[in-house]
Motif scaffolding. Sequence first.
Motif, PDB file in Angstrom:
ATOM      1  N   TRP A 132      39.154 -27.757   3.588  1.00 27.06           N
ATOM      2  CA  TRP A 132      40.085 -27.206   2.596  1.00 27.06           C
ATOM      3  C   TRP A 132      39.317 -26.890   1.303  1.00 27.06           C
ATOM      4  CZ3 TRP A 132      40.157 -32.143   4.676  1.00 27.06           C
ATOM      5  CH2 TRP A 132      39.714 -33.165   3.839  1.00 27.06           C
ATOM      6  N   PRO A 133      39.893 -26.004   0.472  1.00 26.48           N
ATOM      7  CA  PRO A 133      39.269 -25.717  -0.828  1.00 26.48           C
ATOM      8  C   PRO A 133      39.358 -26.947  -1.721  1.00 26.48           C
ATOM      9  CG  PRO A 133      40.982 -24.103  -0.279  1.00 26.48           C
ATOM     10  CD  PRO A 133      41.126 -25.226   0.684  1.00 26.48           C
ATOM     11  N   THR A 134      38.347 -27.139  -2.553  1.00 25.47           N
ATOM     12  CA  THR A 134      38.290 -28.368  -3.357  1.00 25.47           C
ATOM     13  C   THR A 134      38.635 -28.099  -4.827  1.00 25.47           C
ATOM     14  OG1 THR A 134      35.930 -28.030  -3.732  1.00 25.47           O
ATOM     15  CG2 THR A 134      36.574 -29.417  -1.852  1.00 25.47           C
ATOM     16  N   VAL A 135      38.916 -29.191  -5.546  1.00 33.69           N
ATOM     17  CA  VAL A 135      39.205 -29.122  -6.985  1.00 33.69           C
ATOM     18  C   VAL A 135      38.303 -30.108  -7.721  1.00 33.69           C
ATOM     19  CG1 VAL A 135      41.616 -28.418  -6.701  1.00 33.69           C
ATOM     20  CG2 VAL A 135      41.039 -30.865  -6.771  1.00 33.69           C
ATOM     21  N   ALA A 136      38.140 -29.899  -9.018  1.00 35.86           N
ATOM     22  CA  ALA A 136      37.253 -30.739  -9.823  1.00 35.86           C
ATOM     23  C   ALA A 136      37.603 -30.544 -11.294  1.00 35.86           C
ATOM     24  CB  ALA A 136      35.799 -30.334  -9.560  1.00 35.86           C
ATOM     25  N   PRO A 137      36.992 -31.350 -12.174  1.00 33.10           N
ATOM     26  CA  PRO A 137      37.242 -31.120 -13.603  1.00 33.10           C
ATOM     27  C   PRO A 137      36.815 -29.712 -14.020  1.00 33.10           C
ATOM     28  CG  PRO A 137      35.884 -33.092 -13.263  1.00 33.10           C
ATOM     29  CD  PRO A 137      36.129 -32.510 -11.927  1.00 33.10           C
ATOM     30  N   SER A 138      35.685 -29.258 -13.470  1.00 37.18           N
ATOM     31  CA  SER A 138      35.139 -27.946 -13.827  1.00 37.18           C
ATOM     32  C   SER A 138      34.681 -27.250 -12.546  1.00 37.18           C
ATOM     33  CB  SER A 138      33.944 -28.109 -14.765  1.00 37.18           C
ATOM     34  OG  SER A 138      34.320 -28.868 -15.899  1.00 37.18           O
ATOM     35  N   ALA A 139      34.589 -25.934 -12.607  1.00 36.95           N
ATOM     36  CA  ALA A 139      34.229 -25.160 -11.408  1.00 36.95           C
ATOM     37  C   ALA A 139      32.710 -25.157 -11.201  1.00 36.95           C
ATOM     38  CB  ALA A 139      34.756 -23.737 -11.544  1.00 36.95           C
ATOM     39  N   VAL A 140      32.173 -26.349 -10.987  1.00 34.48           N
ATOM     40  CA  VAL A 140      30.731 -26.514 -10.798  1.00 34.48           C
ATOM     41  C   VAL A 140      30.523 -27.285  -9.497  1.00 34.48           C
ATOM     42  CG1 VAL A 140      28.625 -27.546 -11.746  1.00 34.48           C
ATOM     43  CG2 VAL A 140      30.337 -26.561 -13.284  1.00 34.48           C
ATOM     44  N   ALA A 141      29.756 -26.699  -8.593  1.00 33.04           N
ATOM     45  CA  ALA A 141      29.568 -27.305  -7.271  1.00 33.04           C
ATOM     46  C   ALA A 141      28.630 -28.507  -7.334  1.00 33.04           C
ATOM     47  CB  ALA A 141      29.010 -26.272  -6.307  1.00 33.04           C
ATOM     48  N   PHE A 142      28.804 -29.430  -6.401  1.00 28.44           N
ATOM     49  CA  PHE A 142      27.843 -30.519  -6.187  1.00 28.44           C
ATOM     50  C   PHE A 142      26.836 -30.026  -5.160  1.00 28.44           C
ATOM     51  CE2 PHE A 142      26.271 -34.113  -3.718  1.00 28.44           C
ATOM     52  CZ  PHE A 142      25.859 -34.988  -4.719  1.00 28.44           C
ATOM     53  N   ASP A 143      25.568 -29.991  -5.557  1.00 25.65           N
ATOM     54  CA  ASP A 143      24.494 -29.620  -4.623  1.00 25.65           C
ATOM     55  C   ASP A 143      24.853 -28.307  -3.906  1.00 25.65           C
ATOM     56  OD1 ASP A 143      22.012 -30.046  -3.579  1.00 25.65           O
ATOM     57  OD2 ASP A 143      22.622 -31.543  -2.102  1.00 25.65           O
ATOM     58  N   ASP A 144      24.801 -28.313  -2.562  1.00 28.44           N
ATOM     59  CA  ASP A 144      25.091 -27.064  -1.844  1.00 28.44           C
ATOM     60  C   ASP A 144      26.520 -27.037  -1.288  1.00 28.44           C
ATOM     61  OD1 ASP A 144      24.758 -28.993   0.026  1.00 28.44           O
ATOM     62  OD2 ASP A 144      23.268 -27.926   1.240  1.00 28.44           O
ATOM     63  N   LEU A 145      27.388 -27.882  -1.830  1.00 29.20           N
ATOM     64  CA  LEU A 145      28.788 -27.846  -1.385  1.00 29.20           C
ATOM     65  C   LEU A 145      29.500 -26.640  -2.016  1.00 29.20           C
ATOM     66  CD1 LEU A 145      29.838 -31.617  -1.546  1.00 29.20           C
ATOM     67  CD2 LEU A 145      28.890 -30.313   0.369  1.00 29.20           C
ATOM     68  N   ALA A 146      30.686 -26.350  -1.487  1.00 28.96           N
ATOM     69  CA  ALA A 146      31.457 -25.207  -1.983  1.00 28.96           C
ATOM     70  C   ALA A 146      31.834 -25.398  -3.449  1.00 28.96           C
ATOM     71  CB  ALA A 146      32.721 -25.048  -1.136  1.00 28.96           C
ATOM     72  N   PRO A 148      34.130 -25.812  -6.450  1.00 34.84           N
ATOM     73  CA  PRO A 148      35.540 -26.240  -6.577  1.00 34.84           C
ATOM     74  C   PRO A 148      36.290 -25.383  -7.587  1.00 34.84           C
ATOM     75  CG  PRO A 148      34.140 -27.632  -7.923  1.00 34.84           C
ATOM     76  CD  PRO A 148      33.219 -26.650  -7.247  1.00 34.84           C
ATOM     77  N   ARG A 149      37.589 -25.471  -7.536  1.00 33.23           N
ATOM     78  CA  ARG A 149      38.444 -24.861  -8.562  1.00 33.23           C
ATOM     79  C   ARG A 149      38.658 -25.897  -9.673  1.00 33.23           C
ATOM     80  NH1 ARG A 149      43.698 -25.336  -9.727  1.00 33.23           N
ATOM     81  NH2 ARG A 149      44.284 -26.483  -7.851  1.00 33.23           N
ATOM     82  N   ALA A 150      38.572 -25.449 -10.924  1.00 28.63           N
ATOM     83  CA  ALA A 150      38.818 -26.380 -12.038  1.00 28.63           C
ATOM     84  C   ALA A 150      40.315 -26.696 -12.108  1.00 28.63           C
ATOM     85  CB  ALA A 150      38.346 -25.766 -13.348  1.00 28.63           C
ATOM     86  N   LEU A 151      40.629 -27.976 -12.217  1.00 29.31           N
ATOM     87  CA  LEU A 151      42.040 -28.383 -12.303  1.00 29.31           C
ATOM     88  C   LEU A 151      42.638 -27.965 -13.638  1.00 29.31           C
ATOM     89  CD1 LEU A 151      41.548 -31.949 -10.838  1.00 29.31           C
ATOM     90  CD2 LEU A 151      43.267 -30.326  -9.971  1.00 29.31           C
ATOM     91  N   ASP A 152      43.872 -27.460 -13.602  1.00 28.94           N
ATOM     92  CA  ASP A 152      44.602 -27.202 -14.844  1.00 28.94           C
ATOM     93  C   ASP A 152      45.075 -28.542 -15.397  1.00 28.94           C
ATOM     94  OD1 ASP A 152      44.362 -24.480 -14.748  1.00 28.94           O
ATOM     95  OD2 ASP A 152      46.256 -24.182 -13.660  1.00 28.94           O
ATOM     96  N   SER A 153      45.189 -28.621 -16.710  1.00 26.41           N
ATOM     97  CA  SER A 153      45.612 -29.909 -17.273  1.00 26.41           C
ATOM     98  C   SER A 153      47.034 -30.260 -16.841  1.00 26.41           C
ATOM     99  CB  SER A 153      45.477 -29.928 -18.796  1.00 26.41           C
ATOM    100  OG  SER A 153      46.153 -28.823 -19.326  1.00 26.41           O
TER     101      SER A 153
END
Length: 360
Positions: A132-146, A148-153
């Motif tokens: 599934w698509p992932t979410v995170a605080p910011s749209a910055v990937a970990f290593d070579d993972l997909a 993520p979309r930055a979460l809205d507050s």
Amino acid sequence: MADPLLFRPFRMRDTEVRNRLWVSPMCQYSADAQDGMPTDWHLAHLGGLARGGAGMVIMEATGVVPEGRISPFCLGLWNDAQEAAFARLAEIVHGHGAKLAVQLGHAGRKASTHPWMPGGPEGSVPVSAGGWPTVAPSAVAFDDLAEPRALDSDELPGLVRAFVDAASRAVRAGLDAVEIHAAHGYLLHQFLSPLSNFRTDAYGGSLENRARLLREVVGAVRAEHPALPVLVRISATDWIPGGFELHEAQQVAVWIAEDGADLVDCSTGGNAPSAPIPVGPSYQVHCAAAVREGGIPTGAVGLITEAAQAEGILATGQADVVLLGRALLRDPHLPLRWAHELRAPGADALVPRQYWRARF
Ligand code: FNR
């Protein structure tokens, strides 16, 4: 020899745990595919660890929402069927005299992965294979993972609610404690760390802001469950200057203790693939000691493999409990062995009746 500290009870609120040698949470990637349900594997695995004499068994990282699971085969605790299955796990573990906790987590940008999925991919599991698509605080990937979309507050209150709801399910299922997973580069750690949090709203920037989501989760779980032992696992350092650092972890621990956390389980790393981690015996114990200086009980974990080593950590006041991972996978009966080795009173009583002829 004085009675070993390792086999003295440990109390959190009204809950007494029979000793201070606990099972560190470990993913089994063995849930029924896609539905987060425990299987027979979990019954046998957790039952075996409880039978081996550990005080508290902390179950693997368990998603509070489907997209918060690390892999498609990780456990979840967001529906009634899962809650009923967890109740059975609690019965088994209690039958062996141990307590059961669940580690509640959201994997954020490290979700939708799998280390050994049969025929599976390296990196992110694609949607076509159950990812599934992932979410995170910011749209910055970990290593070579997909990426993520930055979460809205405005999505964050729902996340806090999901942690509280999962904690409520754990309580109803008869579990004894919850551990909030804020370590190893998963969502709450992603918020804590400047390496993954580039937000400009109230959840990014200063330490106070980066810690806000974790504090809201701990505070909300505590408000709903005044008597529930609440543990928090943190990565006390990213092992990278400019990342989340130990002095910040010390401050965060003070805050979450105020918010209602009972114990901080001190791990490290997981949010920066290139971090130079000095892996070796007891390599994270100084973090538990530093956090404990702030007055909150701590757990020490990481390459603790000998009875004298574990006892020494408690005897020198570096932690209140010791958690073991791989050593217990190799030998789930290690607590029985150590109780004998350290001449703990009650060492024989820890051995299941059925195994009376195999006492150490
Ligand atoms: C882990 N670890 C881990 N940590 C965590 O907080 N949640 C988890 O679900 C998992 N999953 C997991 C699976 C497996 C197979 C291993 C080996 C490890 C980390 C674990 O809890 C522990 O912190 C480390 O393994 C270090 O302790 P040991 O193994 O050196 O005693």
